[in-house]
Design an enzyme around this catalytic site. Structure first.
Site, PDB file in Angstrom:
ATOM      1  N   SER A 363     -79.767  21.426  -5.855  1.00 16.63           N
ATOM      2  CA  SER A 363     -78.731  20.421  -5.607  1.00 16.63           C
ATOM      3  C   SER A 363     -77.669  20.901  -4.626  1.00 16.63           C
ATOM      4  O   SER A 363     -77.299  22.081  -4.611  1.00 16.63           O
ATOM      5  CB  SER A 363     -78.038  20.054  -6.929  1.00 16.63           C
ATOM      6  OG  SER A 363     -78.966  19.506  -7.839  1.00 16.63           O
ATOM      7  N   HIS A 466     -75.260  15.899 -13.219  1.00 17.71           N
ATOM      8  CA  HIS A 466     -76.337  16.621 -13.924  1.00 17.71           C
ATOM      9  C   HIS A 466     -75.873  17.164 -15.279  1.00 17.71           C
ATOM     10  O   HIS A 466     -76.648  17.159 -16.244  1.00 17.71           O
ATOM     11  CB  HIS A 466     -76.872  17.748 -13.046  1.00 17.71           C
ATOM     12  CG  HIS A 466     -77.697  17.269 -11.893  1.00 17.71           C
ATOM     13  ND1 HIS A 466     -78.905  16.630 -12.061  1.00 17.71           N
ATOM     14  CD2 HIS A 466     -77.484  17.319 -10.548  1.00 17.71           C
ATOM     15  CE1 HIS A 466     -79.410  16.309 -10.882  1.00 17.71           C
ATOM     16  NE2 HIS A 466     -78.564  16.718  -9.948  1.00 17.71           N
TER      17      HIS A 466
END
Length: 539
Positions: A363, A466
């Site tokens: 990410s 997340h």
């Protein structure tokens, strides 16, 4: 031949241009009617060429009123069509006026609500002894409560709920509602950031935005209900899908732009997966999609995910790596479809590929450089007396020595700020300087991810996404994204979030209720011992 036609179609229709922030909102429906974008409406040239295109505001307002107040089906359908078509023909400023009208004039009747509340509070509850003596009298005593409660429930619903409900069941209505909410969000952003942009429309300012915020909140709640996972279809997107669908994947990819047809084909081919959520009311267009790479281990750089050739044989893969998740609808901002998509994809991959045991992301850290440069600038402004030294003494001396040819400054932090704020990124071309910067940048990145919070949650938007979905911070990766965007956002640092299947719900609940961030020992080791202890005490 058919495949060549598809490739040509995708190429011609998208021209392989990565989407820009300014253009993304202009693609939210196929008809190319622009949503509000904070601009000043349609250009003068287009006004001259198609003056008849712009619908009279009052007529659109009347069609909106008819869509809310009418009940006959055949007339109602025509009113909804007139309203939706007319809405797209309005100038930006007229759309704002219409949204404000909808928010103010079709809100709930608070005078009626207050009167019902007074009546309700004036009722006397029957005593327990008396109620027990006669069941029929008890029911009679409560009938007034039931009646007022029913009336209260009805009066607490704003009139614009009728419009939303009717549009949702109307052909093309869900897409229209998504576009309308994008316009509402643009309205709020426009008047938040430029409160005095147009003196002629001062009625929009101040508290007037609160009614539009209420309108947005109500529509958002409706969309959350209508877009529940039960109403969505998980679709495995492949090269065999229609050219129009693949075009949308290219256009809406928001994390790592698709550079050409070979890139697109690779992302949909062997060793990769792409899944999207579709809704029956918006056929052929994923509301959100996620790209997955099947790998032997958790990748440390985006280069090995996108450019390594050949890809990992699927039979040897043990890790499903989520490297990009993109929403296609600006009007669905704040509606966490990604949470359900990730969990559903994990279930599908586990079912279809039992050899996959690790689920992780690679990410970006979009807010890291903005935060760090802001900290460095604030330290410089505050002077040395009360400033926080973000660099350790050994880090500062090593940086001053290595950066002599690249940047100047009166101290290490000023040199660091000058290096990182330069758009030429000269520091990345020096192996020595890059190595010297690695230590403080990785340490400060750990601080940013673990300790910097907003309202008790992670400051970084991707991290918050997340973590609230139940992931933990597994590893930070140096020089993982060497693109201009990656260097600008996070000095090239990327992070692996790990989804441990047995702990997803536990982690999500801990983060939601206490703001606790789960992280590996490797990540926590970047923090000073006292910093880590302080973080545990705060949690």
């Amino acid at each position: 031949m058919n495949k060549n036609k598809k490739a040509l179609s995708i190429l011609m229709r998208t021209r392989m241009r990565p989407p820009s922030p300014s253009s993304s909102t202009n693609r939210i429906n196929h008809m190319q009617f622009p949503p509000l974008d904070g601009g000043g409406g349609v250009s003068s040239s287009s006004q001259d060429g198609s003056a008849s295109f712009h619908t009279d505001f009052e007529r659109v307002r009347e069609s909106m009123h008819s869509a809310i107040s009418m009940n006959k089906t055949e007339i109602l359908d025509a009113a909804l069509d007139d309203f939706s078509e007319g809405y797209f023909g309005l100038h930006n400023e007229d759309r704002r006026t219409l949204l404000l009208t909808l928010a103010r004039e079709y809100d709930l009747n608070r005078i009626q609500v207050r009167e019902l509340m007074k009546q309700y509070l004036g009722l006397e509850l029957p005593s327990g002894d008396k109620a027990a003596e006669n069941v029929h009298e008890e029911e009679g005593s409560f009938s007034a409560f039931y009646r007022i409660e029913r009336n209260l429930r009805h009066s607490l619903k704003p009139m614009y709920e009728v419009l939303f409900e009717r549009l949702n069941t109307h052909p093309g209505g869900l897409r229209f509602l998504s576009i309308m909410r994008a316009d509402i969000l643009s309205f709020l952003a426009y008047h938040f950031w430029t409160p005095k942009r147009n003196p002629k429309h001062m009625s929009f300012q101040g508290g007037k935005c609160s009614v539009v915020e209420a309108l947005d909140s109500y529509l958002k709640e409706k969309l959350i209900t209508w877009l529940s996972p039960a109403n969505l279809q998980l679709h495995h997107i492949t090269w065999d899908d229609s050219a129009s669908l693949l075009e949308k994947i290219v256009a809406y990819e928001a994390v790592h732009p698709i550079s050409n047809l070979l890139d697109l084909k690779r992302r949909l081919g062997v060793g990769c997966r792409c899944f999207g959520y579709l809704h029956p009311a918006i056929p052929g267009e994923p509301l959100i999609f996620i790209e997955v790479a099947l790998m032997k281990t958790v990748a440390q750089t985006i280069q090995e995910v996108l450019w390594d050739d050949p890809p990992t044989p699927e039979s040897e893969a043990t890790c499903a790596l989520f490297y990009s998740i993109s929403s296609t609808q600006p009007g669905l901002s704040g509606i966490n479809l990604g949470k359900f998509l990730i969990k559903r994809v994990i279930d599908v991959v586990r079912r279809d590929m039992p050899g996959i045991s690790t689920f992780a992301t690679l990410s970006p850290i979009p807010g890291y450089m903005q935060w760090l440069l802001s900290k460095l600038a604030s330290v410089e402004r505050s002077g040395s007396t009360f400033s926080e030294n973000l660099l350790k003494p050994e880090e500062e001396s090593a940086l001053l020595e290595a950066a002599e040819e690249f940047a100047t400054g009166k101290n290490g932090m000023e040199v660091m700020r000058n290096l990182l704020s330069s758009t030429s990124y000269e520091w990345t071309k020096s192996e020595k300087l890059s190595l010297v910067l690695k230590t403080p940048l990785m340490r400060l990145c750990a601080r940013y991810l673990l300790q910097e919070k907003k309202r008790g949650k992670a400051l970084d938007s991707v991290g918050n996404f997340h973590l609230q979905n139940g992931a933990m911070i597994g590893r930070m990766n140096w020089m993982a994204d060497r693109s201009e965007k990656g260097l600008r956002q996070s000095a090239g640092v990327m992070v692996n979030y790990i989804y441990k299947v047995d702990h997803i719900e536990e982690n999500a609940q801990s983060y939601f209720s206490k703001g606790e961030i789960q992280a590996s020992d490797e990540v926590r080791a970047y923090l000073e011992p006292q910093e880590d202890l302080q973080e545990e005490m705060k949690d």
